[in-house]
Design a protein around this motif. Structure first.
Motif, PDB file in Angstrom:
ATOM      1  N   ALA A 152       1.696   4.159   3.953  1.00  0.00           N
ATOM      2  CA  ALA A 152       0.359   4.242   3.787  1.00  0.00           C
ATOM      3  C   ALA A 152      -0.178   3.490   2.291  1.00  0.00           C
ATOM      4  CB  ALA A 152       0.125   5.849   3.723  1.00  0.00           C
ATOM      5  N   ALA A 153       0.557   3.757   1.445  1.00  0.00           N
ATOM      6  CA  ALA A 153       0.274   3.128   0.226  1.00  0.00           C
ATOM      7  C   ALA A 153       0.383   1.721   0.221  1.00  0.00           C
ATOM      8  CB  ALA A 153       1.272   3.428  -0.964  1.00  0.00           C
ATOM      9  N   HIS A 154       1.237   0.998   1.013  1.00  0.00           N
ATOM     10  CA  HIS A 154       1.392  -0.343   0.702  1.00  0.00           C
ATOM     11  C   HIS A 154       0.462  -1.118   1.757  1.00  0.00           C
ATOM     12  CE1 HIS A 154       4.683  -1.428  -1.948  1.00  0.00           C
ATOM     13  NE2 HIS A 154       5.171  -0.426  -1.684  1.00  0.00           N
ATOM     14  N   ALA A 155       0.201  -0.395   2.902  1.00  0.00           N
ATOM     15  CA  ALA A 155      -0.953  -0.649   4.023  1.00  0.00           C
ATOM     16  C   ALA A 155      -2.263  -0.537   3.394  1.00  0.00           C
ATOM     17  CB  ALA A 155      -0.544  -0.247   5.293  1.00  0.00           C
ATOM     18  N   ALA A 156      -2.601   0.718   3.167  1.00  0.00           N
ATOM     19  CA  ALA A 156      -3.967   0.867   2.732  1.00  0.00           C
ATOM     20  C   ALA A 156      -4.282   0.016   1.148  1.00  0.00           C
ATOM     21  CB  ALA A 156      -4.373   2.401   2.406  1.00  0.00           C
ATOM     22  N   ALA A 157      -3.246  -0.177   0.464  1.00  0.00           N
ATOM     23  CA  ALA A 157      -3.500  -0.873  -0.826  1.00  0.00           C
ATOM     24  C   ALA A 157      -4.247  -2.271  -0.491  1.00  0.00           C
ATOM     25  CB  ALA A 157      -2.528  -0.857  -1.744  1.00  0.00           C
ATOM     26  N   ARG A 158      -3.554  -2.888   0.498  1.00  0.00           N
ATOM     27  CA  ARG A 158      -3.995  -4.146   0.759  1.00  0.00           C
ATOM     28  C   ARG A 158      -5.147  -4.257   1.802  1.00  0.00           C
ATOM     29  NH1 ARG A 158       1.214  -3.723  -0.560  1.00  0.00           N
ATOM     30  NH2 ARG A 158       2.568  -5.405  -1.652  1.00  0.00           N
ATOM     31  N   ALA A 159      -5.633  -3.112   2.286  1.00  0.00           N
ATOM     32  CA  ALA A 159      -6.626  -3.078   3.319  1.00  0.00           C
ATOM     33  C   ALA A 159      -7.767  -3.474   2.716  1.00  0.00           C
ATOM     34  CB  ALA A 159      -6.654  -1.643   3.810  1.00  0.00           C
ATOM     35  N   GLY A 160      -8.065  -3.038   1.031  1.00  0.00           N
ATOM     36  CA  GLY A 160      -9.208  -3.123   0.607  1.00  0.00           C
ATOM     37  C   GLY A 160      -9.422  -4.446  -0.018  1.00  0.00           C
ATOM     38  N   SER A 216     -12.338   3.720  -3.265  1.00  0.00           N
ATOM     39  CA  SER A 216     -13.684   3.177  -3.406  1.00  0.00           C
ATOM     40  C   SER A 216     -14.040   3.277  -4.771  1.00  0.00           C
ATOM     41  CB  SER A 216     -14.625   4.034  -2.677  1.00  0.00           C
ATOM     42  OG  SER A 216     -14.117   3.851  -0.837  1.00  0.00           O
ATOM     43  N   LEU A 217     -13.767   4.548  -5.537  1.00  0.00           N
ATOM     44  CA  LEU A 217     -14.327   4.387  -6.696  1.00  0.00           C
ATOM     45  C   LEU A 217     -13.591   3.446  -7.652  1.00  0.00           C
ATOM     46  CD1 LEU A 217     -14.596   8.288  -7.432  1.00  0.00           C
ATOM     47  CD2 LEU A 217     -16.499   6.702  -7.290  1.00  0.00           C
ATOM     48  N   ALA A 218     -12.466   3.275  -7.490  1.00  0.00           N
ATOM     49  CA  ALA A 218     -11.482   2.305  -8.377  1.00  0.00           C
ATOM     50  C   ALA A 218     -11.874   1.001  -8.137  1.00  0.00           C
ATOM     51  CB  ALA A 218     -10.072   2.559  -8.012  1.00  0.00           C
ATOM     52  N   GLY A 219     -12.218   0.618  -6.778  1.00  0.00           N
ATOM     53  CA  GLY A 219     -12.774  -0.736  -6.488  1.00  0.00           C
ATOM     54  C   GLY A 219     -14.107  -0.986  -7.024  1.00  0.00           C
ATOM     55  N   LEU A 220     -14.974   0.074  -6.928  1.00  0.00           N
ATOM     56  CA  LEU A 220     -16.325  -0.133  -7.732  1.00  0.00           C
ATOM     57  C   LEU A 220     -16.274  -0.341  -9.221  1.00  0.00           C
ATOM     58  CD1 LEU A 220     -18.390   2.329  -5.535  1.00  0.00           C
ATOM     59  CD2 LEU A 220     -18.679  -0.024  -5.536  1.00  0.00           C
ATOM     60  N   ILE A 221     -15.265   0.524  -9.778  1.00  0.00           N
ATOM     61  CA  ILE A 221     -15.267   0.333 -11.318  1.00  0.00           C
ATOM     62  C   ILE A 221     -14.578  -1.020 -11.553  1.00  0.00           C
ATOM     63  CG2 ILE A 221     -13.846   1.365 -13.083  1.00  0.00           C
ATOM     64  CD1 ILE A 221     -14.389   4.059 -11.894  1.00  0.00           C
ATOM     65  N   LEU A 222     -13.680  -1.378 -10.984  1.00  0.00           N
ATOM     66  CA  LEU A 222     -12.887  -2.460 -11.419  1.00  0.00           C
ATOM     67  C   LEU A 222     -13.918  -3.798 -10.957  1.00  0.00           C
ATOM     68  CD1 LEU A 222     -10.383  -4.170 -12.207  1.00  0.00           C
ATOM     69  CD2 LEU A 222      -9.633  -4.304  -9.788  1.00  0.00           C
ATOM     70  N   GLU A 242      -4.629  -3.896  -6.153  1.00  0.00           N
ATOM     71  CA  GLU A 242      -3.670  -3.477  -5.149  1.00  0.00           C
ATOM     72  C   GLU A 242      -2.800  -2.435  -5.661  1.00  0.00           C
ATOM     73  OE1 GLU A 242      -0.032  -2.868  -3.150  1.00  0.00           O
ATOM     74  OE2 GLU A 242      -0.339  -3.846  -5.122  1.00  0.00           O
ATOM     75  N   GLN A 243      -2.288  -2.688  -7.070  1.00  0.00           N
ATOM     76  CA  GLN A 243      -1.344  -1.901  -7.933  1.00  0.00           C
ATOM     77  C   GLN A 243      -2.125  -0.490  -7.968  1.00  0.00           C
ATOM     78  OE1 GLN A 243       2.025  -2.664  -9.546  1.00  0.00           O
ATOM     79  NE2 GLN A 243       1.906  -2.907  -7.450  1.00  0.00           N
ATOM     80  N   THR A 244      -3.403  -0.697  -8.614  1.00  0.00           N
ATOM     81  CA  THR A 244      -4.253   0.516  -8.608  1.00  0.00           C
ATOM     82  C   THR A 244      -4.462   1.429  -7.518  1.00  0.00           C
ATOM     83  OG1 THR A 244      -5.604  -0.414 -10.462  1.00  0.00           O
ATOM     84  CG2 THR A 244      -6.211   1.690  -9.469  1.00  0.00           C
ATOM     85  N   SER A 245      -4.524   0.805  -6.317  1.00  0.00           N
ATOM     86  CA  SER A 245      -4.807   1.538  -5.131  1.00  0.00           C
ATOM     87  C   SER A 245      -3.385   2.173  -4.780  1.00  0.00           C
ATOM     88  CB  SER A 245      -5.148   0.454  -4.056  1.00  0.00           C
ATOM     89  OG  SER A 245      -6.486   0.041  -4.414  1.00  0.00           O
ATOM     90  N   GLU A 246      -2.516   1.440  -4.716  1.00  0.00           N
ATOM     91  CA  GLU A 246      -1.064   1.972  -4.367  1.00  0.00           C
ATOM     92  C   GLU A 246      -0.671   2.902  -5.057  1.00  0.00           C
ATOM     93  OE1 GLU A 246       3.571   0.108  -4.600  1.00  0.00           O
ATOM     94  OE2 GLU A 246       1.857  -1.180  -4.133  1.00  0.00           O
TER      95      GLU A 246
END
Length: 260
Positions: A152-160, A216-222, A242-246
């Motif tokens: 889940a982590a490696h797939a979803a972290a790259r999905a964004g 989503s929050l991490a992406g918006l902040i970054l 990607e690392q933050t999402s993972e």
């Protein structure tokens, strides 16, 4: 060529591009990278991430079968995923931390991010990244649940990443992100759907929703941070995202797991 045959050929080509883009696996690529092929193939990044997660999970399972405790097994799994990706995203995280933390001007920040040397901010970021991911996997412990969390982590972290590339402009015209191009809407949507599906299947709908909100929050902040400081995103910024999402996904999995 029949339409379905061409579609299958394009799908395979995109998968090869995605895997070769984020791993060191010798899969090659049947499309040139200069005609927008990389941008179109970004829908397959979650699939490439799933492959990385599966390989890491396999190493964890073998390590526990050999009698290792969750601690060293988790460390071996992380080492495997870093090796498979050539530490691409870890390098981006370190460069981003050094650039945003150590530079005073936009030009200096970008210059630092291009420097192959690592500074104090980068070292601290890498230590935190590995420590948080390691502790999360060790807390989950169960090989089956670790496998689900890693996938889940490696797939979803790259999905964004396609959405981030599409919504945040490149900070410079000659970087890796700029050369890859802006992903089309279809690629963004497919990647998002694949990432969401992986999260839901691995963590369950409720836990997946929590993870998606955090991502989503991490992406918006970054995104806000990099636009203000350097004018947009770079390949290093994508690695940091990607690392933050993972990290966030693994922490969610560990928190729910340990919480019963």
């Amino acid at each position: 060529m029949m339409p379905h045959a061409k579609f299958l050929k394009d799908v395979i080509a995109d998968l090869r591009i995605a895997v070769s883009f984020v791993t060191i696996l010798p899969v090659g690529s049947s499309k040139p990278a200069g005609d927008g092929a990389v941008a179109r193939a970004t829908w397959a990044l979650p699939v490439a991430g799933l492959l990385v997660g599966l390989l890491g999970a396999a190493v964890y399972a073998v390590a526990t079968k050999l009698g290792l405790t969750p601690g060293p097994s988790a460390l071996l799994a992380l080492a495997t995923t870093a090796l498979i990706t050539g530490a691409l995203h870890e390098d981006g995280l370190a460069d981003t931390a050094d650039g945003l933390g150590g530079g005073r001007t936009r030009e200096r920040k970008l210059e630092i991010m291009r420097d192959s040397r690592i500074g104090s901010y980068g070292v601290c970021a890498l230590i935190l990244s590995f420590a948080l991911r390691w502790s999360a996997l060790a807390a989950i412990a169960s090989p089956w649940l670790v496998a689900l969390a890693l996938c889940a982590a490696h797939a979803a972290a790259r999905a964004g990443l396609p959405a981030f590339m599409s919504l945040v402009p490149p900070a410079r015209p000659d970087g890796l992100s700029a050369s890859a191009g802006s992903p089309p809407g279809r690629s963004v949507a497919v990647a998002f759907a694949l990432g969401t599906l992986c999260l839901a299947l691995a963590l369950g709908p409720g836990k997946a929703l929590v993870a998606m909100i955090l991502l989503s929050l991490a992406g918006l902040i970054l995104a806000r941070l990099v636009v203000r400081q350097i004018g947009g995103q770079t390949g290093d910024i994508l690695g940091a995202f990607e690392q933050t999402s993972e990290i966030l996904i693994l922490l969610v999995a560990a928190a729910f797991q340990t919480g019963g």
